[in-house]
Enzyme design. Structure first.
Site, PDB file in Angstrom:
ATOM      1  N   HIS A 199       0.832  -1.203   0.000  1.00 52.76           N
ATOM      2  CA  HIS A 199       0.000   0.000   0.000  1.00 52.76           C
ATOM      3  C   HIS A 199       0.873   1.261   0.000  1.00 52.76           C
ATOM      4  CE1 HIS A 199      -3.288   2.725   0.781  1.00 52.76           C
ATOM      5  NE2 HIS A 199      -2.713   3.126   1.908  1.00 52.76           N
ATOM      6  N   ASP A 239       2.284   1.755  -3.362  1.00 53.20           N
ATOM      7  CA  ASP A 239       1.210   2.175  -4.262  1.00 53.20           C
ATOM      8  C   ASP A 239       0.946   3.673  -4.098  1.00 53.20           C
ATOM      9  OD1 ASP A 239      -1.018   1.683  -6.118  1.00 53.20           O
ATOM     10  OD2 ASP A 239      -2.270   2.109  -4.362  1.00 53.20           O
TER      11      ASP A 239
END
Length: 102
Positions: free
Chosen positions: A76, A79
């Site tokens: 995450h 990202d």
């Protein structure tokens, strides 16, 4: 909180802030305030650099032989970093378009 989790949250916070600055820069350009847009882009760049610095620490750790555990939080965080990079590129282009149209 310590270790990789702390680094991940540092990345998420810095890159989220960078993305917000880039979005605000687009809004400023839409209003014709290009000086403000430039300042916001600069702030976004600083935050993006902070995110990259945190990520670089993980890369250095891995390169020195200390394996970094890859989990959903790290995925995450990375990202978010890539998202901020994309927003930076798009914001520059959108601001340039607004400049040409004004």
């Amino acid at each position: 909180m310590e270790g990789i989790e702390l680094v991940c949250f540092e990345m998420i916070a810095a890159n989220g802030s960078a993305r917000s600055y880039f979005m605000e820069a687009i809004e400023a350009a839409k209003e014709g305030n290009f000086e403000e847009a430039e300042k916001l882009m600069e702030e976004g760049e600083k935050m993006l650099a902070e995110g990259h610095h945190a990520h670089g620490g993980l890369l250095t750790k891995e390169a020195s032989g200390d394996k970094v555990k890859v989990d959903l939080l790290l995925v995450h965080a990375e990202d978010q970093m890539m998202s901020a990079e994309t927003f930076r590129i798009m914001a520059k282009e959108i601001i340039d378009i607004h400049k040409k149209l004004s």
